[in-house]
Design a protein around this motif. Structure first.
Motif, PDB file in Angstrom:
ATOM      1  N   GLN A   1       3.099  -2.750   1.938  1.00  0.00           N
ATOM      2  CA  GLN A   1       2.023  -1.908   2.456  1.00  0.00           C
ATOM      3  C   GLN A   1       0.828  -2.760   2.884  1.00  0.00           C
ATOM      4  O   GLN A   1       0.222  -2.499   3.915  1.00  0.00           O
ATOM      5  CB  GLN A   1       1.588  -0.884   1.405  1.00  0.00           C
ATOM      6  CG  GLN A   1       2.583   0.215   1.172  1.00  0.00           C
ATOM      7  CD  GLN A   1       2.704   1.144   2.356  1.00  0.00           C
ATOM      8  OE1 GLN A   1       1.719   1.434   3.021  1.00  0.00           O
ATOM      9  NE2 GLN A   1       3.897   1.596   2.648  1.00  0.00           N
ATOM     10  N   ASP A   2       0.495  -3.762   2.088  1.00  0.00           N
ATOM     11  CA  ASP A   2      -0.615  -4.639   2.450  1.00  0.00           C
ATOM     12  C   ASP A   2      -0.336  -5.350   3.768  1.00  0.00           C
ATOM     13  O   ASP A   2      -1.210  -5.440   4.632  1.00  0.00           O
ATOM     14  CB  ASP A   2      -0.874  -5.675   1.353  1.00  0.00           C
ATOM     15  CG  ASP A   2      -1.515  -5.064   0.124  1.00  0.00           C
ATOM     16  OD1 ASP A   2      -2.061  -3.948   0.235  1.00  0.00           O
ATOM     17  OD2 ASP A   2      -1.455  -5.698  -0.939  1.00  0.00           O
ATOM     18  N   ARG A   3       0.875  -5.854   3.934  1.00  0.00           N
ATOM     19  CA  ARG A   3       1.231  -6.540   5.181  1.00  0.00           C
ATOM     20  C   ARG A   3       1.155  -5.574   6.361  1.00  0.00           C
ATOM     21  O   ARG A   3       0.633  -5.902   7.416  1.00  0.00           O
ATOM     22  CB  ARG A   3       2.626  -7.146   5.073  1.00  0.00           C
ATOM     23  CG  ARG A   3       2.971  -8.010   6.284  1.00  0.00           C
ATOM     24  CD  ARG A   3       4.321  -8.666   6.172  1.00  0.00           C
ATOM     25  NE  ARG A   3       5.372  -7.675   6.314  1.00  0.00           N
ATOM     26  CZ  ARG A   3       6.346  -7.466   5.430  1.00  0.00           C
ATOM     27  NH1 ARG A   3       6.423  -8.186   4.339  1.00  0.00           N
ATOM     28  NH2 ARG A   3       7.254  -6.550   5.628  1.00  0.00           N
TER      29      ARG A   3
ATOM     30  N   ARG B   1      -0.769   8.488  -2.018  1.00  0.00           N
ATOM     31  CA  ARG B   1      -1.876   7.912  -2.795  1.00  0.00           C
ATOM     32  C   ARG B   1      -3.186   8.626  -2.527  1.00  0.00           C
ATOM     33  O   ARG B   1      -4.120   8.543  -3.305  1.00  0.00           O
ATOM     34  CB  ARG B   1      -1.981   6.414  -2.588  1.00  0.00           C
ATOM     35  CG  ARG B   1      -2.313   5.935  -1.270  1.00  0.00           C
ATOM     36  CD  ARG B   1      -1.944   4.478  -1.134  1.00  0.00           C
ATOM     37  NE  ARG B   1      -1.261   4.448   0.128  1.00  0.00           N
ATOM     38  CZ  ARG B   1      -1.613   3.701   1.136  1.00  0.00           C
ATOM     39  NH1 ARG B   1      -2.540   2.830   0.999  1.00  0.00           N
ATOM     40  NH2 ARG B   1      -1.011   3.805   2.272  1.00  0.00           N
ATOM     41  N   ASN B   2      -3.297   9.375  -1.436  1.00  0.00           N
ATOM     42  CA  ASN B   2      -4.463  10.214  -1.149  1.00  0.00           C
ATOM     43  C   ASN B   2      -4.056  11.686  -1.166  1.00  0.00           C
ATOM     44  O   ASN B   2      -4.456  12.455  -0.304  1.00  0.00           O
ATOM     45  CB  ASN B   2      -5.050   9.859   0.223  1.00  0.00           C
ATOM     46  CG  ASN B   2      -5.554   8.438   0.276  1.00  0.00           C
ATOM     47  OD1 ASN B   2      -6.135   7.944  -0.683  1.00  0.00           O
ATOM     48  ND2 ASN B   2      -5.312   7.774   1.381  1.00  0.00           N
ATOM     49  N   SER B   3      -3.280  12.053  -2.162  1.00  0.00           N
ATOM     50  CA  SER B   3      -2.730  13.413  -2.192  1.00  0.00           C
ATOM     51  C   SER B   3      -3.824  14.477  -2.244  1.00  0.00           C
ATOM     52  O   SER B   3      -3.678  15.533  -1.637  1.00  0.00           O
ATOM     53  CB  SER B   3      -1.754  13.583  -3.352  1.00  0.00           C
ATOM     54  OG  SER B   3      -2.404  13.409  -4.586  1.00  0.00           O
TER      55      SER B   3
ATOM     56  N   TRP C   1       5.594   3.487  -0.004  1.00  0.00           N
ATOM     57  CA  TRP C   1       4.716   3.334  -1.171  1.00  0.00           C
ATOM     58  C   TRP C   1       5.497   3.565  -2.473  1.00  0.00           C
ATOM     59  O   TRP C   1       5.352   2.819  -3.434  1.00  0.00           O
ATOM     60  CB  TRP C   1       3.576   4.338  -1.059  1.00  0.00           C
ATOM     61  CG  TRP C   1       2.642   4.374  -2.223  1.00  0.00           C
ATOM     62  CD1 TRP C   1       2.666   5.246  -3.266  1.00  0.00           C
ATOM     63  CD2 TRP C   1       1.544   3.500  -2.460  1.00  0.00           C
ATOM     64  NE1 TRP C   1       1.647   4.969  -4.139  1.00  0.00           N
ATOM     65  CE2 TRP C   1       0.940   3.912  -3.669  1.00  0.00           C
ATOM     66  CE3 TRP C   1       1.008   2.419  -1.776  1.00  0.00           C
ATOM     67  CZ2 TRP C   1      -0.173   3.274  -4.199  1.00  0.00           C
ATOM     68  CZ3 TRP C   1      -0.106   1.788  -2.310  1.00  0.00           C
ATOM     69  CH2 TRP C   1      -0.682   2.207  -3.510  1.00  0.00           C
ATOM     70  N   ILE C   2       6.336   4.584  -2.495  1.00  0.00           N
ATOM     71  CA  ILE C   2       7.129   4.889  -3.684  1.00  0.00           C
ATOM     72  C   ILE C   2       8.102   3.743  -3.973  1.00  0.00           C
ATOM     73  O   ILE C   2       8.281   3.333  -5.120  1.00  0.00           O
ATOM     74  CB  ILE C   2       7.913   6.208  -3.515  1.00  0.00           C
ATOM     75  CG1 ILE C   2       6.950   7.382  -3.425  1.00  0.00           C
ATOM     76  CG2 ILE C   2       8.896   6.416  -4.658  1.00  0.00           C
ATOM     77  CD1 ILE C   2       7.604   8.670  -2.966  1.00  0.00           C
ATOM     78  N   ALA C   3       8.723   3.212  -2.914  1.00  0.00           N
ATOM     79  CA  ALA C   3       9.736   2.170  -3.085  1.00  0.00           C
ATOM     80  C   ALA C   3       9.133   0.818  -3.424  1.00  0.00           C
ATOM     81  O   ALA C   3       9.825  -0.045  -3.969  1.00  0.00           O
ATOM     82  CB  ALA C   3      10.572   2.045  -1.807  1.00  0.00           C
TER      83      ALA C   3
END
Length: 159
Positions: free
Chosen positions: A113-115, A53-55, A104-106
């Motif tokens: 991710q939030d948890r 997400r920060n590629s 993230w992809i899955a």
């Protein structure tokens, strides 16, 4: 819990664990400090970085190469090996974190991710205490040393 497929670029895995296993296979193929030299491995890692997400931050001015290095030498708490990015024009290696990218992809809804972010924030909040504990020795104090003295209450009643 059903397995969550991981699909990106031309790569497809039936589960998160299988995708992570592929990254570990690549990581374990190289020695610490060694560049990832197999063109297929590099293509896989480049495709995975493009899903980060920060590629843009991870790629920077461009990826020179990928390198296997010890996480602890590069400032991470874990002493495990990781896959790091060497950017064009940057002397330092950049953390890749392939496990987080795969998660993230899955899970595009980002619930897991939030948890994990909350858990990580809580761990970081007490990190200095856990580091002190792990460094030892541990000094125990009596619980009553922390309690305020109140006349007329508890075992220290005085009249």
């Amino acid at each position: 819990m059903p397995s969550r497929p991981v699909n990106f670029s031309k790569y497809s895995f039936p589960s998160v664990s299988k995708a992570k296993a592929e990254c570990k296979r690549i990581r374990d193929k190289y020695s610490p400090g060694e560049r990832v030299s197999d063109p297929d491995d590099e293509a896989f890692l480049r495709a995975l970085v493009s899903e980060h997400r920060n590629s843009a931050t991870k790629v920077g001015k461009g990826i020179r190469h990928f390198e296997v290095a010890s996480n602890s030498v590069l400032g991470a708490r874990s002493g495990n090996l990781g896959i790091w990015i060497k950017q064009e024009g940057n002397r330092e290696l950049v953390d890749f974190g392939y496990g987080g990218v795969i998660e993230w992809i899955a899970d595009p809804s980002n619930d897991r991710q939030d948890r994990r972010r909350v858990e990580r924030a809580l761990r970081n909040a007490i990190r200095h205490r856990t580091d002190q504990f792990l460094a030892g020795p541990v000094v125990f104090r009596r619980a009553v040393d922390f309690l305020p003295y109140r006349r007329g209450f508890g075992p220290y009643t005085t009249d």
